[in-house]
Design an enzyme around this catalytic site. Structure first.
Site, PDB file in Angstrom:
ATOM      1  N   ASP A 118      -8.030 -41.726 -19.773  1.00  0.00           N
ATOM      2  CA  ASP A 118      -7.987 -40.668 -20.785  1.00  0.00           C
ATOM      3  C   ASP A 118      -9.318 -39.924 -20.764  1.00  0.00           C
ATOM      4  OD1 ASP A 118      -6.485 -40.318 -23.925  1.00  0.00           O
ATOM      5  OD2 ASP A 118      -8.392 -39.360 -23.411  1.00  0.00           O
TER       6      ASP A 118
ATOM      7  N   ASP B 109      -4.471 -34.628 -20.267  1.00  0.00           N
ATOM      8  CA  ASP B 109      -5.737 -35.347 -20.094  1.00  0.00           C
ATOM      9  C   ASP B 109      -5.601 -36.851 -19.936  1.00  0.00           C
ATOM     10  OD1 ASP B 109      -5.445 -36.376 -22.728  1.00  0.00           O
ATOM     11  OD2 ASP B 109      -7.612 -36.352 -22.961  1.00  0.00           O
ATOM     12  N   GLU B 110      -4.426 -37.343 -19.693  1.00  0.00           N
ATOM     13  CA  GLU B 110      -4.322 -38.783 -19.528  1.00  0.00           C
ATOM     14  C   GLU B 110      -3.229 -39.149 -18.544  1.00  0.00           C
ATOM     15  OE1 GLU B 110      -3.212 -39.388 -23.830  1.00  0.00           O
ATOM     16  OE2 GLU B 110      -1.858 -40.806 -22.855  1.00  0.00           O
TER      17      GLU B 110
END
Ligand code: TTP
Ligand code: MG
Length: 1100
Positions: A124, A215-216
């Site tokens: 993350d 974002d992860e």
DNA sequence: GGGTTGTACTGCG
DNA sequence: TTCCACGCAGTACAACCC
């Protein structure tokens, strides 16, 4: 209550800072009870003076409507907890013992299936959006900075987090917490680009990694570790190193664990720029989970945390398996129980989710567009906004080549109450003109409204290709085109195009629009379509879309502003008909003609309606596929059209009169262009019963050149293209051959010609003036001289006759076919109001239906609502408007002067009356449209300008950002489309200047983020030997049949667990005071009022 | 009893 | 002085149909 998990760390992990344990001390201060999403624990919150933050948040909120709404919701949660407590207290020992035993068995089964063999890594990015900006502007690294605006913050850097600034916090509150806070506007293009770079690194460790958003990601690093002889620890360090070095200094945090769920939890432990590895042993996992606060488990949010704590005193995962576990099983649903037990055991998904074929699947379940703005009351303004939203949605759908069937309008009132209203359309659509009418209908039914947000959403999606690949499409010479092969943009937003008349909603139109398919012979025509550009440019490549394909079009060729567009819709549609309409026409036949009236699927009781299995009907022509129970076209959700088409290989039209239970007397009316309607009660054959019961409306009448067309009974069905004859060879391999279609142009000519002939008595108006979209929508019928018309409430378009329905008996009585010239019509009385819909019908009035039966004729242009709305000369309206003062229904015995109302065959909604329509209102000018009184008071200049300013692009602020915003900004001339401008001028405190793009939002259009537990928690991969019966949620289909977290509902509670309680009651109609059930009944009710008021207005 | 539709609610980033 | 996003997914349940 205090955030139990605010500072939780696993026992093994030394706390980075002396974070205190949660203090259960009493709260004398009110602010301590004000829970918000951003008061929850979050990385970077260490050392924050939470007390102070809480107090400031409370002080800034307490007098606001938002706060009051939060209180309302909190009260609902408290009530829910209270109900649970009562139920829990009422459980008897025997009950509990039995439940306990079965749960223990279940736990044992889960334990037996535990898989510790895989190594999962969850990565993350650290304060992702903020980090992206910091990479570009290093000076921001040392300043407190937030991404977003004064209205809402998306995230903040770690400097700002020290002040308590957080994601989802309003900017003005953040500013209060940290006066030096620097705001940076969102720039989705940057985030998307950065994410791509990061993913390239992820791919190195696991080519099949699963994205969890921008974002992860989840990586199965088992193989990577084995191949490189790395420990999980080393793999995590390696990943972080590679990200840091190849992504401009961006950092991420990682968690490694034996399953996805635990990995995700672990990635948060040493954030930022750290990692945490949970050993793959049962002991380590159980120890980890034992003290883990429930709130840390994905999908347990603010409410569920409270419910567990409040109802059962459960605050940690370990307690989920404690003494309360029996109650857990008795109070919550099956799915929820399974989810809780897995959380307690530290279980989760250990295998990759299966991939889907994005070329075939839509890749998403829904697509939406919504905006927040300053309080808006004027209906006209609201409707203008609805138009912009729909345009924007249509553009997005076009760029993805998807179409949908479930349309939802979302409204948020100024008191923050949220309402959603949805309809299931008779067919899949994707064009704005197809979506707006139903949206407006939903919106109008809710008036009066004071809004702060409006949104539109389409679900029930499928790829356009699915329809375009049909045999018919191939037969017609459609060929796939590359994304770049579409003609140069002639217009802007896809959905903005004039589309209504030639049945824009059909596959062909959209295909041409988005460059997927186009008639081989009409690319030039397609080039002339104003709607072709946007989608074509962006079609296919995601990057294109990101680049703002549907926004970046030449201003000169952009669609007109909403106001003028609406006003000129009919004319434009006509133009299309004349120019590139051929392809549309042809395709329309393939798709549009498949529209199945509600009666087909929601058919009435006895007669069976359309779901009757045609295969059971004797005499089913050979060569025509029989739809048996194993291939129920009506059951095949999204594909019934295609199924039929696939098997028929030709267009058909069907009207199943077997509709609702109350419509027993309705008959099947199957029409083909140019052929006079044969009303059931006049035609040959028996009564309604036989048709409805036999199901031959479909099967028995399907054309087949092996056996010849089935003899028409009371229903006629025919391929529209058959009339023209000649042309391409039929497709082989479908069990039958097809009548060769004529060239498209001939088809069109034949169609309109035949209709024209049939309507020869009526003047042949200029087709260009025929179809008219009434600005206000309600007046409803858009007719063309060729017999095509469009319902403005649903999306039906085609050449089905519209049926007139008797107000007294509710039966269909006639069609809109051209009828003999009616006698002059004296307008008589004024309808009375007062009465409810069903009785109010007798609001007398001068309605005459000269012909109460059979084909009617309408010559007076004013008879057609559409005609009224049409600026130009009125077409030979297909609408029946009779002029007698009394008429007789031939179905029932009603005789009188009640007005007849027009009801759309497809959507079954009242669409207008036969009374002379009111004077056409001006084009959709927000301030003036409808309900002038409301418009006058609420109206701000925003809407008005919005209507008038649609100068160039069909764009919208947030999406302008996420797709082309950066580009536009870089160019120094931010695109300002209608929605964008409207938004800018009205956004309630969210945008500084008109030129500023939206400050918050989400990067829609990208691959949807997986947010459910499906895939996170252990899947159906394990043999689910459950001791309990009926684990339907688990076994049913979904291989990932995971309980989705949010599913945490109470089992069987009579009261809406979902706090739906209280909502069950009827709504009171503001017009007549009637108590009406919400939902379809309410819509119908409001339809009646609209129709009647229209009649009254006309009479007056 | 099964499926469909419409709505509220919850959660995530 | 004002002032709390947007896009997506999923569950449960009521009401209705077959
Ligand atoms: C939580 C949240 C995130 N976002 C966006 C901004 C975030 O940068 C991005 C990723 O979300 P997160 O990963 O939740 O947050 P973050 O990356 O900013 O910070 P952290 O270091 O704690 O991981 O998603 C929103 O737009 N709205 C939200 O409510
Ligand atoms: Mg993050």
């Amino acid at each position: 209550m205090a955030q139990a998990g605010a500072s939780w760390r696993p026992a093994e992990a030394p706390p980075p800072s002396p974070s205190g344990a949660p203090d259960p001390s009493p709260n004398p201060a009110p602010w301590q009870d004000y829970q918000t999403v951003f008061t929850n624990a979050k990385a970077g919150m260490e050392g924050v003076d939470k007390e102070k933050v809480q107090r400031i948040v409370y002080e800034m909120s307490k007098d606001s409507a938002h706060f009051r709404n939060e209180q309302r919701k909190q009260a609902a949660t408290a009530a829910r907890i209270e109900r649970l407590r009562e139920r829990s207290a009422g459980l008897g020992p025997a009950e509990l013992a039995a439940a306990g035993r079965s749960i223990d068995e279940r736990v044992a089964a889960l334990e037996a299936g535990r898989d510790l063999s895989r190594l999962w890594l969850h990565a993350d990015m650290d304060c992702f959006y903020a980090a992206v900006h910091e990479a570009e502007r290093p000076e921001l690294k040392t300043q407190p900075m937030a991404v977003g605006g004064i209205g809402m913050i998306s995230t903040a850097n770690y400097v700002a987090r020290k002040y308590g600034v957080r994601s989802a916090m309003p900017g003005f509150i953040a500013k209060k917490l940290c006066p030096q806070l620097v705001f940076v506007p969102l720039d989705f293009a940057k985030y998307t680009a950065a994410a791509e770079g990061v993913r390239a690194v992820f791919r190195q460790l696991d080519p099949d990694f699963e994205s969890g958003g921008l974002d992860e990601a989840y990586l199965d690093v088992t193989d990577f570790c084995a191949a490189h002889g790395m420990t999980p620890e080393e793999a995590a360090a390696e990943l972080r190193r590679r990200v840091r070095e190849s992504c401009g200094g961006l950092t991420c945090s990682c968690g490694v664990a034996p399953n996805k769920t635990l990995a995700k939890i672990c990635s948060d432990i040493n954030k930022p720029d750290g990692h945490y590895v949970l050993p793959s042993s049962r002991e380590a996992v159980m120890r980890f989970v034992d003290t883990l606060p429930t709130r840390k488990v994905p999908c347990i949010g603010k409410v569920t945390e409270q419910v567990l704590k409040g109802a059962l005193g459960i605050a940690t995962c370990g307690q989920l398996l404690g003494p309360q576990r029996a109650r857990l099983g008795l109070l919550f649903s099956e799915a929820a129980l399974g989810f809780f037990l897995e959380a307690g055991l530290g279980l989760g998904a250990t295998r990759h989710a299966p991939k889907t074929d994005r070329a075939v699947e839509p890749g998403r379940k829904g697509i939406s567009c919504e905006r927040t703005f300053r309080a808006m009351r004027a209906p006209g303004e609201q409707e203008a906004l609805a138009g912009q939203l729909v345009e924007s949605l249509a553009a997005d759908m076009a760029s993805e080549e998807i179409e949908g069937r479930n349309l939802t309008l979302k409204l948020k009132l100024t008191n923050f109450e949220v309402r959603t209203r949805s309809v299931t359309l008779p067919r899949h659509v994707r064009a704005a003109p197809d979506m707006l009418p139903p949206v407006l209908r939903l919106l109008r039914a809710e008036q009066p409204l004071e809004l702060r947000l409006m949104g539109v959403r389409m679900a029930g999606l499928r790829k356009v290709h699915a329809a375009s690949r049909s045999p018919l499409a191939r037969l017609l010479g459609l060929r796939p085109q590359g994304p770049g092969s579409a003609p140069p943009a002639a217009g802007a937003g896809t959905g903005a195009g004039p589309t209504t008349t030639p049945d824009p909603g059909d596959s062909a139109t959209g295909a041409a629009v988005n460059g997927g398919f186009a008639p081989a012979s009409s690319s030039a025509a397609a080039a002339g379509r104003a709607i072709s550009a946007g989608g074509a440019g962006g079609g296919g490549r995601p990057s294109s879309r990101v680049a703002g394909a549907h926004r970046t079009t030449e201003p000169g060729s952009s669609p007109p502003p909403l106001a003028s567009r609406t006003a000129s819709r009919g004319a434009q549609g006509r133009n299309e008909d004349k120019t590139s309409g051929h392809s549309s026409r042809a395709l329309r036949l393939a798709d549009g003609s498949f529209a199945v009236p509600p009666g087909l699927t929601a058919g009435g009781a006895a007669g069976g309606g359309s779901k009757a299995e045609p295969s059971s009907v004797p005499g089913t022509p050979r060569g025509v596929h029989a739809y048996g129970a194993d291939e129920p076209f009506a059951h095949d959700e999204d594909n019934e059209d295609d199924d039929l088409e696939e098997h028929l290989g030709m267009p058909y039209e069907v009207y199943d009169g077997g509709g609702g239970a109350s419509d027993d007397d309705e008959d099947c009316v199957m029409l083909e262009d140019g052929e006079p309607l044969l009303p059931p009660w006049e035609g040959p054959g028996g009564g309604a019963a036989d048709t409805a019961a036999s199901g031959d409306a479909l099967c028995g009448l399907l054309p087949c050149d092996e056996t010849g067309p089935a003899p028409p009974k009371r229903a006629r069905l025919g391929p529209a293209c058959a009339a023209a004859g000649g042309g391409a060879p039929g497709t082989a391999g479908h069990g039958h051959s097809l009548p060769p279609p004529p060239p498209l142009c001939q088809q069109a000519a034949a169609q309109s010609g035949s209709v024209a002939a049939a309507a020869s008595e009526t003047p042949a108006p200029d087709p260009a003036a025929a179809a008219g979209g009434p600005p206000n929508g309600f007046a409803a019928v858009a007719c063309a001289s060729n017999g095509h018309w469009a319902c403005l409430l649903c999306t039906f378009k085609g050449n089905r006759r519209q049926m007139l329905r008797c107000l007294a008996c509710d039966s269909l009585r006639g069609s809109t076919l051209p009828a003999p010239p009616p006698p002059p019509l004296p307008s008589t009385g004024e309808p009375t109001v007062g009465s409810g819909p069903n009785e109010g019908a007798d609001a007398g009035g001068s309605r005459p239906a000269a012909a109460s039966r059979g084909p009617h004729r309408g010559q007076d242009p004013r008879n057609s609502a559409a005609a009224a709305a049409t600026a130009g000369p009125s077409p030979a309206s297909a609408t029946t408007v009779t002029t007698a003062t009394t008429w007789t229904c031939r179905i029932c015995t009603y005789s009188g002067n009640r007005r007849q109302l027009l009801r759309c065959e497809a959507c079954d909604n009242l669409r207008g009356s036969t009374a002379p329509p009111p004077p056409a209102p001006p084009p959709l000018q927000p301030q003036q449209q409808q309900r002038p009184q409301a418009a006058a008071e609420g109206g701000t200049r925003g809407g008005s300008s919005a209507g008038a300013m649609g100068s160039s692009r069909a764009t919208k602020a947030p999406k302008a950002q996420r797709s082309g915003g950066a580009k536009a900004a870089a160019a120094g001339a931010p695109a300002a489309g209608p929605l964008e401008r409207l938004w800018a001028s009205r956004s309630g405190g969210q945008t500084g200047t008109a030129a500023a793009p939206a400050e918050t939002g989400a990067p829609a259009g990208a691959v949807p983020v997986r947010t459910s537990l499906a895939g996170w928690h252990s899947g159906g991969s394990r043999p689910a030997a459950r001791g309990l019966e009926g684990h339907t949620a688990r076994t049913a289909g979904a291989r990932t049949g995971e309980p989705a977290a949010a599913a945490l509902r109470v089992k069987g509670a009579g009261e809406g667990l979902v706090s739906s309680g209280g909502a069950g009651g009827d709504r009171r109609c503001p017009e007549c005071g009637a108590q009406v059930a919400p939902g379809p009944a309410w819509l119908e009710h409001t339809d009646w009022h609209l129709a009647l008021s229209l009649s009254r207005g006309a009479a007056a």
